[in-house]
Design a protein around this motif. Sequence first.
Motif, mmCIF file in Angstrom:
data_model
loop_
_atom_site.group_PDB
_atom_site.id
_atom_site.type_symbol
_atom_site.label_atom_id
_atom_site.label_comp_id
_atom_site.label_asym_id
_atom_site.label_seq_id
_atom_site.Cartn_x
_atom_site.Cartn_y
_atom_site.Cartn_z
ATOM 1 N N GLY A 184 0.805 -1.209 0.000
ATOM 2 C CA GLY A 184 0.000 0.000 0.000
ATOM 3 C C GLY A 184 0.836 1.256 0.000
ATOM 4 N N ASN A 185 2.158 1.079 0.146
ATOM 5 C CA ASN A 185 3.011 2.252 0.201
ATOM 6 C C ASN A 185 4.396 1.866 -0.300
ATOM 7 N N LYS A 186 5.338 2.784 -0.159
ATOM 8 C CA LYS A 186 6.673 2.560 -0.709
ATOM 9 C C LYS A 186 7.246 1.210 -0.270
ATOM 10 N N VAL A 187 7.814 0.494 -1.242
ATOM 11 C CA VAL A 187 8.515 -0.738 -0.892
ATOM 12 C C VAL A 187 9.960 -0.355 -0.580
ATOM 13 N N LEU A 188 10.403 -0.681 0.619
ATOM 14 C CA LEU A 188 11.701 -0.188 1.057
ATOM 15 C C LEU A 188 12.823 -1.197 0.905
ATOM 16 N N CYS A 189 12.478 -2.469 0.953
ATOM 17 C CA CYS A 189 13.547 -3.465 0.950
ATOM 18 C C CYS A 189 13.004 -4.797 0.462
ATOM 19 N N MET A 190 13.899 -5.629 -0.105
ATOM 20 C CA MET A 190 13.477 -6.976 -0.446
ATOM 21 C C MET A 190 14.670 -7.915 -0.362
ATOM 22 N N ASP A 191 14.364 -9.197 -0.268
ATOM 23 C CA ASP A 191 15.425 -10.196 -0.215
ATOM 24 C C ASP A 191 14.916 -11.479 -0.858
ATOM 25 N N TRP A 192 15.811 -12.170 -1.579
ATOM 26 C CA TRP A 192 15.415 -13.430 -2.217
ATOM 27 C C TRP A 192 15.541 -14.592 -1.249
ATOM 28 N N CYS A 193 14.741 -15.614 -1.544
ATOM 29 C CA CYS A 193 14.858 -16.863 -0.800
ATOM 30 C C CYS A 193 15.821 -17.742 -1.579
ATOM 31 N N LYS A 194 16.432 -18.720 -0.886
ATOM 32 C CA LYS A 194 17.399 -19.585 -1.575
ATOM 33 C C LYS A 194 16.765 -20.404 -2.687
ATOM 34 N N ASP A 195 15.433 -20.568 -2.665
ATOM 35 C CA ASP A 195 14.811 -21.397 -3.696
ATOM 36 C C ASP A 195 14.676 -20.670 -5.025
ATOM 37 N N LYS A 196 15.238 -19.480 -5.112
ATOM 38 C CA LYS A 196 15.368 -18.695 -6.346
ATOM 39 C C LYS A 196 14.069 -18.119 -6.898
ATOM 40 N N ARG A 197 12.943 -18.377 -6.271
ATOM 41 C CA ARG A 197 11.718 -17.824 -6.812
ATOM 42 C C ARG A 197 10.899 -17.073 -5.767
#
Lengths: 305, 455
Positions: free
Chosen positions: A63-76
């Motif tokens: 609903g608002n700014k996305v500040l951060c993200m991280d991948w999971c080891k399963d690549k998807r």
Amino acid sequence: MACKGLQEGETVASLKKESESLKKKLDEERGKLSDIELNQVAEKVEVLGPLCIKTRRVLKGHGNKVLCMDWCKDKRRLVSSSQDGKVIVWDAFTLNKEHAVSLPCTWVLTCAYAPSGCAVACGGLDNKCSVFPLSLDKNENLSAKKKSVAMHTNYVSGCTFTSSDMQGCDKKANVWDMRSGQNVQSFETHESDINCVKYYPSGDAFASASDDATCRFYDLRADREVAIYQKDSIIFGASTVDFSLSGRLLFAGYNDYTINLWDTLKGTRVSVLFGHENRVSRVRVSPDGTALCSASWDNTLRIWS
Amino acid sequence: MTINTLAKGGWDREQMACFRKMEKVIVAMQDPDMGMKMRNQRLLITVIPHAMTGVLGELLLWCLTEAVHLSGMLVRYGYIYPLKEPRSLVLRPDESPYRFQTPYFWTSTRWPASELDYAIYLAKKNIRKQGELMEYEKERYSLLHKRINHTWDFVVMQAREQLRASKQRRKADRIVLECQEQAYWLINRPPPGAHNVLDMGLERPNNFSKTVGVFVYDVPSLCICVCMCSFVKYSEQYQNHDPIMQGCLPSNPWISDDTAHWTMSSEIVPTPTRLRVERWSFSFMELLKDIMGMREFMLYLEKEFSAENLCFWQACEDIRHGESSRILEKVEDIYKNFLAPGAARWVNIDSKTMDKTLQGLRHPHRFVMDDAQMHIYFLMKKDSYPRYLKSDLYKNMLAKAIVPQETKKSVFPFMRRQRHSSPSPAQAVIQVTEEDGHAKGAGRAGTNSAAGSHV
């Protein structure tokens, strides 16, 4: 930093002067070692062919700014956190939202996926770093299961499950030894705040993104900056960087809503990715290098490939 | 440490640098010799001086690449504003006229935009033409009226005075001034729902460090050439493994919606791909990082009767990355199995390292095994690893490894494949995946089938 009280005959001013002269000496020594830039060494390397990178997925839901993200080891799978206080775990491939947790604070500045794939950590304005186990029971209230793992005196701006040895603060990039807590190396060539640092895949170097609209590449063994990625037409600060799997490509997200692709070795810009409608807050290459995910203040995440 | 010495009360140094760069571009664009063509533009019946049309075309000629984007940003930040439809600060790809914003109204010049100025602006609008204020402007106007009521007389007086002064100007100048002012306020007080370009996110705490840090550099500086050649080598070596650069076989799942690539590359497969087995030869760490690689290496070491080295290394890794509460018991296990004299799987460590480790065992912590682990790691790396790469075991693995066929682009590009979901890793933990677990399972299955056959 080694902190001792002032010795007799020392003042803050005199120590400052001493540290300045030591810094100057150090720069001189560094300068004496070969003057070559990385792009000169890389002259014989083949020029990269045109890359066709397009948006393959758009993840909408915050609903608002996305500040951060991280991948999971399963690549998807990936986890993302936003100013709206939510942390969402997505299967980016199918666009399904698998988990969503609401934190009592807004501005969840950082999130990380556990290597086991069973938990996520996040932190922000609540000054805490919390870990949530990921349960598949739809009725389970994940917030109730959260565990605080750290309390800080100010907001948490970064957290990660693997040992993170680096930190950018102000214009300096510092390398720390986690065991001794000592600052092992320091680099200060940026003209403005550093927003993000990332290790080169081999671990012998790292790249930094700064408000001065440049990204720089530092060699840890040679102990100096070896490349600058900049262009006159790039005016806005860079907020985030990441390397492709081979380290040949450097992805950098900027405050002018674009992502620039740089040839790490030659120092030239390969391509620009348009698509976001607001600042790019984070870019991360997937663990197997098949895609790049970018999080933005336009409330979406994009997968590029 | 950076110290904020700018007098403009709390101005973000990041923004100032950015605005200055944009302003440089803008100034250069207005250069009489090298800049853009401007002329008088007729707007309805009034002639506006120094306007430009076909802005996009002009900018394309002027700034080459990224012109569209950069010029779009210049408009968004109000350095260039449209004359028609002035409420929308967007660059249109047509012949509509634009004007450069006067430096007086640059965002950096008059920062921060004060409430008082905004109140005067809204008051002017209100007085000039009753009902000219938009809904949101009316709301803000009344809010301001409440908030700075004590100076309201001043506000109204200023507004009247400014209106009176502008009446004495030529119509063209008056329109220009109104447009400039409007553009300025669209940036500094955006309408609700509009994109707020001045949104800078969280304020960063200033780091005024009072301690003087002296960093001790004990890093031997390597020759630059050597370092940089290593990057070139690394990138070349991994180039074929970089899907974004070289593509991946059979196809990139994100592009083709086909997850075959992931299935073939999952942690445990009956036959690994060729690229994967090749990577084991790049470095010892690559071999150990891959679960299958480590398994293969273990098989090899068992043949050479030196498997205890790898087991020791694994046990040390477990301490480093495992739970704090179990460190003590794990350290004791390691000592019993690998380090004690006469231990079942005794590892060969030099006496100096052994002494240091034994000393450390008195006060065990997460990194107590580091020196010993490092010693064994290098032992394997220098000795067993190169021999493994030359061994039949590895060569057979390489020969058996599959090279997936590249998927030809589908004949019907409009048919989108079904995207199947995959089991969440959170679910996988419920199942026991250890090798011992498999053995036990097999045993159980054996008895079951035996039981079954009686039926």
